[in-house]
Design a protein around this motif. Structure first.
Motif, PDB file in Angstrom:
ATOM      1  N   ILE A  27      19.243   5.970   5.465  1.00 49.76           N
ATOM      2  CA  ILE A  27      19.141   5.791   6.911  1.00 49.76           C
ATOM      3  C   ILE A  27      18.221   4.618   7.272  1.00 49.76           C
ATOM      4  N   LEU A  28      17.372   4.211   6.341  1.00 49.87           N
ATOM      5  CA  LEU A  28      16.533   3.035   6.510  1.00 49.87           C
ATOM      6  C   LEU A  28      16.799   2.095   5.350  1.00 49.87           C
ATOM      7  N   ASP A  29      16.753   0.816   5.634  1.00 51.77           N
ATOM      8  CA  ASP A  29      16.839  -0.169   4.562  1.00 51.77           C
ATOM      9  C   ASP A  29      15.479  -0.287   3.897  1.00 51.77           C
ATOM     10  N   VAL A  30      15.487  -0.417   2.588  1.00 48.31           N
ATOM     11  CA  VAL A  30      14.247  -0.644   1.845  1.00 48.31           C
ATOM     12  C   VAL A  30      14.468  -1.781   0.870  1.00 48.31           C
ATOM     13  N   GLU A  31      13.388  -2.449   0.529  1.00 44.84           N
ATOM     14  CA  GLU A  31      13.426  -3.428  -0.553  1.00 44.84           C
ATOM     15  C   GLU A  31      13.109  -2.687  -1.830  1.00 44.84           C
ATOM     16  N   LEU A  32      14.020  -2.700  -2.762  1.00 44.80           N
ATOM     17  CA  LEU A  32      13.824  -1.992  -4.014  1.00 44.80           C
ATOM     18  C   LEU A  32      12.744  -2.665  -4.852  1.00 44.80           C
ATOM     19  N   ILE A  33      11.933  -1.841  -5.459  1.00 41.53           N
ATOM     20  CA  ILE A  33      10.818  -2.348  -6.279  1.00 41.53           C
ATOM     21  C   ILE A  33      11.354  -2.685  -7.662  1.00 41.53           C
ATOM     22  N   HIS A  85       0.823  -1.205   0.000  1.00 40.74           N
ATOM     23  CA  HIS A  85       0.000   0.000   0.000  1.00 40.74           C
ATOM     24  C   HIS A  85       0.862   1.261   0.000  1.00 40.74           C
ATOM     25  N   PHE A  86       0.322   2.285  -0.608  1.00 43.24           N
ATOM     26  CA  PHE A  86       0.838   3.644  -0.481  1.00 43.24           C
ATOM     27  C   PHE A  86       0.035   4.284   0.637  1.00 43.24           C
ATOM     28  N   PHE A 125      -1.875  -1.900  -6.914  1.00 48.18           N
ATOM     29  CA  PHE A 125      -2.322  -3.003  -7.758  1.00 48.18           C
ATOM     30  C   PHE A 125      -1.390  -3.272  -8.929  1.00 48.18           C
ATOM     31  N   THR A 126      -0.803  -2.208  -9.478  1.00 45.51           N
ATOM     32  CA  THR A 126       0.028  -2.375 -10.670  1.00 45.51           C
ATOM     33  C   THR A 126       1.410  -1.774 -10.454  1.00 45.51           C
ATOM     34  N   LYS A 127       2.352  -2.214 -11.257  1.00 42.45           N
ATOM     35  CA  LYS A 127       3.709  -1.669 -11.189  1.00 42.45           C
ATOM     36  C   LYS A 127       3.707  -0.190 -11.584  1.00 42.45           C
ATOM     37  N   ALA A 128       2.912   0.170 -12.580  1.00 44.85           N
ATOM     38  CA  ALA A 128       2.852   1.567 -13.025  1.00 44.85           C
ATOM     39  C   ALA A 128       2.353   2.474 -11.900  1.00 44.85           C
ATOM     40  N   PHE A 129       1.313   2.047 -11.183  1.00 46.24           N
ATOM     41  CA  PHE A 129       0.789   2.824 -10.058  1.00 46.24           C
ATOM     42  C   PHE A 129       1.846   2.938  -8.966  1.00 46.24           C
ATOM     43  N   THR A 130       2.486   1.829  -8.630  1.00 49.41           N
ATOM     44  CA  THR A 130       3.511   1.815  -7.585  1.00 49.41           C
ATOM     45  C   THR A 130       4.678   2.717  -7.966  1.00 49.41           C
ATOM     46  N   ASP A 131       5.125   2.628  -9.206  1.00 56.43           N
ATOM     47  CA  ASP A 131       6.225   3.476  -9.681  1.00 56.43           C
ATOM     48  C   ASP A 131       5.856   4.960  -9.607  1.00 56.43           C
ATOM     49  N   SER A 132       4.610   5.282  -9.951  1.00 59.44           N
ATOM     50  CA  SER A 132       4.191   6.689  -9.906  1.00 59.44           C
ATOM     51  C   SER A 132       4.172   7.200  -8.465  1.00 59.44           C
TER      52      SER A 132
END
Length: 188
Positions: A182-188, A19-20, A140-147
């Motif tokens: 400063i925080l670890d993230v999982e890259l999309i 989620h965003f 829901f989609t990669k395009a939405f997440t990327d935006s």
């Protein structure tokens, strides 16, 4: 005021989906202008990640709100709603003593404002830092997440804080630029 302010709009339907989210300080008060308050947020994220509860893909901490792209770890029992609730509760309880004890020029005004918002929330005892709703939007989609990731990273640029997104310390933009953060993230 009471019934409109606390009306729930968006909800998290799939508790283990990405989620965003937008977490906002009540009244859009610029609480996170000082490093000590932002560091409380960072520590809370690190704790949730360290407990293997939260998977964080992107974030930005602005002066009066923060955006995240995250999900609950489906191998754990805690839902995303549980994690966000605990995050807000913990950071509230960590920040209130700091506001009360530090040389904060806006202390009285902020305490008055947080008391005002707390008074209208039946779930609070006295003070409220965070707005109730997190405006969750499922990715829901990669395009939405990327935006949304682009939007998150560009927030400090549009606010005039930095020229380049990856130069803002309290954002995952530097992680995506290969510079760590400063925080670890999982890259999309």
């Amino acid at each position: 005021m009471k019934e409109n302010y606390f009306k729930e709009g968006y909800s998290i339907k799939d508790q283990f989906a990405t989620h965003f989210l937008t977490l906002t300080v009540c009244g859009w008060i610029d609480l996170f202008t000082r490093k000590m308050y932002k560091d409380i947020l960072v520590d809370a994220f690190k704790y949730a990640q360290g407990q293997n509860q939260l998977i964080l893909y992107g974030y930005v901490i602005m002066s009066n709100h923060l955006h995240v792209i995250a999900r609950a770890n489906d191998k754990q029992k805690k839902t995303l709603s549980d994690i966000i609730r605990d995050f807000k509760k913990f950071t509230h309880h960590e920040m209130m003593p700091v506001i009360n004890s530090e040389a904060e020029s806006r202390r009285r005004w902020m305490l008055h404002q947080f008391a005002y918002y707390g008074k209208y929330n039946p779930n609070n005892e006295t003070m409220q830092i965070w707005e109730n709703n997190n405006h969750p939007e499922e990715c829901f989609t990669k395009a939405f997440t990327d935006s949304k990731l682009y939007y998150i990273h560009e927030n400090p640029v549009h606010a005039g804080i930095v020229k380049n997104a990856e130069d803002y310390v309290y954002s995952s933009a530097s992680n995506y630029a290969g510079k760590g953060g400063i925080l670890d993230v999982e890259l999309i």
